[in-house]
Design a protein around this motif. Structure first.
Motif, short mmCIF file in Angstrom:
data_model
loop_
_atom_site.label_atom_id
_atom_site.label_comp_id
_atom_site.label_asym_id
_atom_site.label_seq_id
_atom_site.Cartn_x
_atom_site.Cartn_y
_atom_site.Cartn_z
N PHE A 20 0.82 -1.20 0.00
CA PHE A 20 0.00 0.00 0.00
C PHE A 20 0.86 1.25 0.00
CE2 PHE A 20 -2.65 -3.27 1.95
CZ PHE A 20 -3.72 -3.24 1.09
N SER A 21 1.87 1.29 -0.83
CA SER A 21 2.74 2.46 -0.91
C SER A 21 2.00 3.59 -1.61
CB SER A 21 4.01 2.13 -1.70
OG SER A 21 4.71 1.10 -1.05
N PRO A 22 1.98 4.79 -1.02
CA PRO A 22 1.31 5.91 -1.68
C PRO A 22 2.07 6.31 -2.94
CG PRO A 22 2.35 6.63 0.35
CD PRO A 22 2.52 5.15 0.26
N MET A 23 1.34 6.64 -3.98
CA MET A 23 1.93 7.02 -5.26
C MET A 23 1.57 8.46 -5.58
SD MET A 23 3.45 4.35 -6.29
CE MET A 23 3.52 2.62 -5.99
N SER A 24 2.41 9.14 -6.32
CA SER A 24 2.19 10.55 -6.61
C SER A 24 0.98 10.80 -7.50
CB SER A 24 3.44 11.16 -7.24
OG SER A 24 3.73 10.52 -8.47
N PHE A 25 0.53 9.82 -8.29
CA PHE A 25 -0.63 10.06 -9.14
C PHE A 25 -1.89 10.25 -8.29
CE2 PHE A 25 -1.93 5.74 -8.37
CZ PHE A 25 -3.29 5.76 -8.59
N ALA A 26 -1.88 9.74 -7.08
CA ALA A 26 -3.06 9.82 -6.23
C ALA A 26 -3.12 11.09 -5.40
CB ALA A 26 -3.09 8.60 -5.30
N LEU A 27 -2.16 11.99 -5.56
CA LEU A 27 -2.19 13.25 -4.84
C LEU A 27 -3.26 14.15 -5.42
CD1 LEU A 27 1.59 14.08 -4.45
CD2 LEU A 27 0.05 13.20 -2.71
N THR A 75 -12.19 14.43 -3.85
CA THR A 75 -13.06 13.34 -4.28
C THR A 75 -13.34 12.31 -3.20
OG1 THR A 75 -11.16 12.11 -5.14
CG2 THR A 75 -12.33 13.55 -6.69
N GLY A 76 -12.64 12.37 -2.09
CA GLY A 76 -12.90 11.42 -1.00
C GLY A 76 -14.07 11.86 -0.15
N TYR A 77 -14.34 11.09 0.91
CA TYR A 77 -15.44 11.42 1.80
C TYR A 77 -15.19 12.70 2.59
CZ TYR A 77 -17.55 6.79 1.22
OH TYR A 77 -18.14 5.67 0.73
N ASP A 78 -13.99 12.83 3.12
CA ASP A 78 -13.68 13.95 4.01
C ASP A 78 -12.25 14.42 3.74
OD1 ASP A 78 -13.40 15.74 6.11
OD2 ASP A 78 -14.18 14.37 7.61
N PRO A 79 -12.05 15.72 3.45
CA PRO A 79 -10.69 16.20 3.20
C PRO A 79 -9.80 16.18 4.43
CG PRO A 79 -12.24 18.02 3.15
CD PRO A 79 -13.04 16.78 3.27
N GLU A 80 -10.36 16.11 5.63
CA GLU A 80 -9.55 15.92 6.83
C GLU A 80 -9.36 14.42 7.01
OE1 GLU A 80 -9.95 18.86 10.27
OE2 GLU A 80 -11.97 18.74 9.45
N LEU A 89 5.15 7.39 8.71
CA LEU A 89 5.72 7.96 7.49
C LEU A 89 4.66 8.32 6.45
CD1 LEU A 89 8.77 5.58 7.13
CD2 LEU A 89 8.71 7.87 8.13
N THR A 90 3.39 8.04 6.71
CA THR A 90 2.34 8.33 5.74
C THR A 90 1.23 9.20 6.34
OG1 THR A 90 1.27 6.26 6.30
CG2 THR A 90 2.74 6.24 4.39
N PRO A 91 1.54 10.38 6.87
CA PRO A 91 0.47 11.23 7.40
C PRO A 91 -0.37 11.77 6.25
CG PRO A 91 2.51 12.42 7.40
CD PRO A 91 2.84 11.01 6.98
N GLY A 92 -1.66 11.92 6.50
CA GLY A 92 -2.54 12.48 5.49
C GLY A 92 -2.96 11.52 4.40
N VAL A 93 -2.77 10.23 4.62
CA VAL A 93 -3.21 9.24 3.63
C VAL A 93 -4.67 8.93 3.92
CG1 VAL A 93 -2.94 6.87 2.81
CG2 VAL A 93 -0.93 8.25 3.34
N ASP A 94 -5.51 9.07 2.90
CA ASP A 94 -6.93 8.82 3.06
C ASP A 94 -7.17 7.32 3.10
OD1 ASP A 94 -9.65 8.80 3.09
OD2 ASP A 94 -9.91 10.16 1.41
N TYR A 95 -7.69 6.86 4.20
CA TYR A 95 -7.93 5.44 4.37
C TYR A 95 -9.43 5.14 4.32
CZ TYR A 95 -6.55 0.79 5.96
OH TYR A 95 -6.30 -0.55 6.04
N SER A 96 -10.16 5.96 3.60
CA SER A 96 -11.60 5.79 3.33
C SER A 96 -12.45 5.72 4.59
CB SER A 96 -11.84 4.55 2.47
OG SER A 96 -11.18 4.68 1.24
#
Length: 112
Positions: A20-27, A75-80, A89-96
């Motif tokens: 589940f590595s965050p990728m830059s396309f998902a920013l 586009t997610g449920y909540d921007p917070e 190491l992954t702050p601010g990752v939207d986990y739905s």
């Protein structure tokens, strides 16, 4: 080689931490304006006929709305967003997470 001829990324198939590595396309831009708490109330003046007839010194009616609206293009449920807790190491990752619920409160304050 893993994503050759792909239009979106494919998660790696290794350990759970690399799957589940965050990728830059998902920013995306998550700027927002939240209308969080609104309270509206009215105090009836103490010198009215109704207040004297009921022997009241104070009467206030109010209503409060919590989490009324969020204005955003996110586009997610909540921007917070919540974070994945397994690593700092992954702050601010939207986990739905589910969006915040709207709450309504109303009441009357009466003094005799």
């Amino acid at each position: 080689a893993l994503n050759k001829n792909s239009s979106i990324w494919l998660p790696s198939t290794g350990s759970s931490s690399s799957a589940f590595s965050p990728m830059s396309f998902a920013l995306e831009d998550a700027t927002f304006l939240r209308i969080n708490n609104i309270t509206v109330g009215y105090s009836i003046p103490s010198n009215t006929k109704f207040m004297r007839k009921m022997s009241l010194t104070k009467l206030r009616v109010y209503a409060t709305v919590n989490n009324l609206a969020v204005i955003t293009s996110y586009t997610g449920y909540d921007p917070e967003v919540n974070t994945r807790r397994e690593t700092p190491l992954t702050p601010g990752v939207d986990y739905s997470a589910y969006p915040r619920s709207i709450g309504y409160v109303c009441g009357i304050n009466v003094n005799f």
